[in-house]
Design a protein around this motif. Structure first.
Motif, PDB file in Angstrom:
ATOM      1  N   GLN A 165     -19.651   1.399 -37.338  1.00 52.01           N
ATOM      2  CA  GLN A 165     -20.021   0.005 -37.133  1.00 52.01           C
ATOM      3  C   GLN A 165     -19.981  -0.777 -38.445  1.00 52.01           C
ATOM      4  N   VAL A 166     -20.424  -0.130 -39.527  1.00 53.96           N
ATOM      5  CA  VAL A 166     -20.374  -0.784 -40.842  1.00 53.96           C
ATOM      6  C   VAL A 166     -18.928  -1.103 -41.208  1.00 53.96           C
ATOM      7  N   LYS A 167     -18.023  -0.176 -40.889  1.00 57.84           N
ATOM      8  CA  LYS A 167     -16.604  -0.400 -41.192  1.00 57.84           C
ATOM      9  C   LYS A 167     -16.051  -1.586 -40.399  1.00 57.84           C
ATOM     10  N   ARG A 168     -16.495  -1.729 -39.133  1.00 56.62           N
ATOM     11  CA  ARG A 168     -16.039  -2.870 -38.340  1.00 56.62           C
ATOM     12  C   ARG A 168     -16.534  -4.178 -38.952  1.00 56.62           C
ATOM     13  N   ILE A 169     -17.763  -4.152 -39.433  1.00 57.91           N
ATOM     14  CA  ILE A 169     -18.298  -5.350 -40.092  1.00 57.91           C
ATOM     15  C   ILE A 169     -17.487  -5.656 -41.345  1.00 57.91           C
ATOM     16  N   ALA A 170     -17.164  -4.599 -42.102  1.00 59.35           N
ATOM     17  CA  ALA A 170     -16.372  -4.778 -43.317  1.00 59.35           C
ATOM     18  C   ALA A 170     -14.985  -5.316 -42.981  1.00 59.35           C
ATOM     19  N   LEU A 172     -19.921  -5.942 -50.917  1.00 60.25           N
ATOM     20  CA  LEU A 172     -19.722  -6.331 -49.524  1.00 60.25           C
ATOM     21  C   LEU A 172     -21.042  -6.826 -48.934  1.00 60.25           C
ATOM     22  N   ALA A 173     -22.103  -6.057 -49.186  1.00 60.22           N
ATOM     23  CA  ALA A 173     -23.410  -6.434 -48.651  1.00 60.22           C
ATOM     24  C   ALA A 173     -23.830  -7.805 -49.159  1.00 60.22           C
ATOM     25  N   LYS A 174     -23.586  -8.076 -50.429  1.00 61.14           N
ATOM     26  CA  LYS A 174     -23.978  -9.365 -50.992  1.00 61.14           C
ATOM     27  C   LYS A 174     -23.199 -10.511 -50.372  1.00 61.14           C
ATOM     28  N   LYS A 175     -21.923 -10.257 -50.029  1.00 60.12           N
ATOM     29  CA  LYS A 175     -21.151 -11.281 -49.334  1.00 60.12           C
ATOM     30  C   LYS A 175     -21.773 -11.619 -47.984  1.00 60.12           C
ATOM     31  N   LEU A 176     -22.450 -10.634 -47.419  1.00 56.61           N
ATOM     32  CA  LEU A 176     -23.081 -10.822 -46.111  1.00 56.61           C
ATOM     33  C   LEU A 176     -24.517 -11.309 -46.241  1.00 56.61           C
ATOM     34  N   GLY A 177     -24.953 -11.573 -47.479  1.00 54.49           N
ATOM     35  CA  GLY A 177     -26.305 -12.084 -47.698  1.00 54.49           C
ATOM     36  C   GLY A 177     -27.371 -11.019 -47.796  1.00 54.49           C
TER      37      GLY A 177
END
Length: 451
Positions: A148-153, A260-265
Motif C-alpha cells: 500500500q505504501v508503494k501505491r501511495i508512492a 517521500l513522507a515529507k512531501k505527503l506532510g
C-alpha cells in the motif's frame, strides 16, 4: 368526546370519535372570548365588538381551526390512552358529504370521524446469552503495508520530460476533444490532462492507441464506451477523440523514504507506514463489523416470529423495490439478466422487507429496555456528514433536514441501531477467528441492515 372501537383484527384498529356539538360550541366560545380583546373591526372600539357579530365574522373559520386541532391531537392522545403505539401515521376518515361538513362548521352537528391504524406488536424479548458469534480477524502483514505504501508512492511519483515515443509507465500531458457521430459531447473534452500509459484510467483501448506517441504529435483515438458505462447517454457508443500530445514524461526513480513522507506532510516514512497500517485495520475492521453484525441479526431473526404491521412492511418493501428497479434501469438490465424473474425477485425482497421490519422492532424494543439514547452531538455529527457530501449546497441541505422530521429520523435510525448492536455484542459470546483477506472480503448473499 365519545370514543368507540369499531375494529380490532390482529394489529388493525379502527376507532370512531364523536365530538358533541356542545363541546365544539364550548371551544368556539372560548376562542371568541380570547379574540374579543384582540381583533380590530372597523366601526367598533377595541374590546367592544358584540359577541354575535364576532361569531358571524369569525365563527366559521374558528370552527375550522378547532376541527383541525381535534384531528391533529385526538388520534395521538386516544391511542396513548389505550396503551397502544401506532406503527405508522394513523389515517383519518370523515364524511365526504358537504352538507354534513357545513353543519359541523356552523355548530349545528356533532363532529364524527374515524381513526384507522395498526398497532406495534407486543412480543417478549428473548435472552441473548445463548448466541455465539465468530468474529473474522485478518492479521495484517508487513508485505501488505509495504504494498500500500508503494501505491501511495506511485501516486506521488514525479516525472521528467523525455524525447521520443511514449511507453508503458510514461505520462502524457494532452488536450483532447471527443465526438460521437461527428458532434462533441458533454464531458468529452479536456485540456492539459495527465495520463499514465498502462494505468487503466481511461476507457479501455484509449491508452493503447497512444503508445508510441511523441510530444507535439496529433493522434486520433477511436473507442467504444462499455455497455455498462455510468453515463447512460454514452454507454455502448463509439467515440472518436482528437488528441494533441503536448508532453511525454518518464517516471523518476521511486524512493520510499523520509523525503517521500515529507512531501505527503508527514515527518517520517515510519509515520507513513503507521498511518497506512491504521487505514488497513480500519478497512478490515469495517468488514469484520459487518459480518459480526450479520451473524447477530441472523441469530435474532431466528429467535422471533410475530405478526408484523402490514403497512410498515409495505413501506419497507416499496423502498427496497424502488432502489432495485432504479439500479436495474440505470444499468439497462432486466431481472432475466440477473438470472431471476420479477415474480421471484418480488418474493425475495418481500422476505427481506419482513426481516428488516421484524429486526427493526426487536432492536428498538431492546434499545428501549436498556435505555439506549442518541445524543444531540451524535445527531449533529451525522447532519454535518450529510452536509459535507454536498459542497456548495450546505444551506439547502441544512434547511431540508430542519424542515423534514422524517429526514432527521433517517439520520437517527442507523446511529440507534449501531448502539443497540454494540450493547448486544457485549452480552453474547464472541470468539475471534483468524481468516485470510480473501475470506473476509468474500461477499455474503445479502448483507442486511435492520433499519
Amino acid at each position: 368526546m365519545q370514543v368507540t372501537e369499531t375494529k380490532a383484527e390482529g394489529l388493525k384498529r379502527e376507532i370512531e370519535v364523536v365530538v358533541p356539538a356542545s363541546d365544539l360550541a364550548e371551544r368556539l366560545q372560548k376562542k371568541l372570548d380570547e379574540a374579543k380583546g384582540q381583533v380590530r373591526l372597523k366601526g367598533f372600539r377595541p374590546g367592544k365588538v358584540p359577541a354575535a357579530h364576532l361569531r358571524k365574522v369569525y365563527g366559521r373559520s374558528m370552527m375550522a381551526e378547532i376541527v383541525n386541532q381535534i384531528i391533529n391531537e385526538t388520534p395521538r392522545s386516544v391511542i396513548s390512552e389505550r396503551g397502544e403505539k401506532s406503527a405508522m401515521q394513523p389515517e383519518i376518515g370523515m364524511s365526504e358529504d358537504e352538507g354534513v361538513a357545513e353543519k359541523v362548521l356552523a355548530g349545528e352537528s356533532d363532529f364524527r370521524f374515524t381513526v384507522s391504524y395498526e398497532t406495534l406488536p407486543n412480543f417478549e424479548l428473548k435472552e441473548t446469552d445463548s448466541i455465539a458469534i465468530e468474529r473474522p480477524v485478518v492479521e495484517i502483514s508487513e508485505e501488505e503495508v509495504e504494498e500500500q505504501v508503494k501505491r501511495i508512492a506511485d501516486n506521488a511519483r514525479t516525472y521528467s520530460p523525455k524525447e521520443g515515443a511514449a511507453e508503458d509507465g510514461d505520462r502524457l500531458t494532452m488536450d483532447f476533444v471527443g465526438k460521437i457521430d461527428g458532434e462533441p459531447f458533454d464531458g468529452g473534452s479536456a485540456e492539459n490532462t495527465n495520463l499514465v500509459i498502462g494505468s487503466g484510467q481511461f476507457i479501455p483501448g484509449f491508452e493503447d492507441q497512444l503508445k508510441g506517441a511523441a510530444a507535439g504529435e496529433d493522434k486520433t483515438v477511436t473507442v467504444t464506451f462499455p455497455e455498462d458505462y455510468g453515463a447512460a447517454h454514452l454507454a455502448g457508443k463509439e467515440a472518436v477523440f482528437d488528441v494533441k500530445v503536448k508532453e511525454v514524461a518518464k517516471p523518476d526513480d521511486l524512493a520510499i523514504d523520509d523525503e517521500l513522507a515529507k512531501k505527503l506532510g508527514l515527518e517520517s516514512v515510519e509515520k507513513l507506514r503507521e498511518i497506512v497500517r491504521e487505514q488497513i485495520e480500519g478497512q478490515y475492521g469495517a468488514m469484520t463489523r459487518q459480518k459480526v453484525k450479520r451473524q447477530l441479526l441472523d441469530a435474532l431473526d431466528a429467535q422471533y416470529d410475530f405478526e408484523l404491521p402490514e403497512k410498515l412492511v409495505a413501506a419497507e418493501f416499496n423502498n427496497i423495490w424502488t432502489q432495485v428497479t432504479s439500479e436495474l434501469e440505470n444499468a439497462k438490465k432486466s431481472f432475466e439478466d440477473e438470472d431471476t424473474t420479477e415474480e421471484k425477485a418480488r418474493e425475495e425482497y418481500q422476505r427481506l422487507a419482513n426481516r428488516r421490519v421484524r429486526l427493526g422492532l426487536v432492536l428498538s424494543a431492546i434499545g428501549e429496555k436498556v435505555g439506549v439514547e442518541v445524543r444531540d452531538e451524535e445527531m449533529q455529527r451525522a447532519l454535518m456528514d450529510q452536509i459535507r457530501r454536498y459542497p456548495g449546497q450546505e444551506q439547502q441541505i441544512y434547511d431540508f433536514f430542519r424542515q423534514n422530521p422524517e429526514a432527521v429520523a433517517s439520520l437517527r435510525a442507523p446511529i440507534y441501531e449501531e448502539k443497540v448492536v454494540d450493547h448486544l455484542l457485549s452480552t453474547v459470546s464472541v470468539t475471534d477467528k483468524t481468516v485470510s483477506k480473501e475470506e473476509l472480503m468474500k461477499e455474503e448473499e445479502e448483507e442486511v441492515s435492520a433499519a
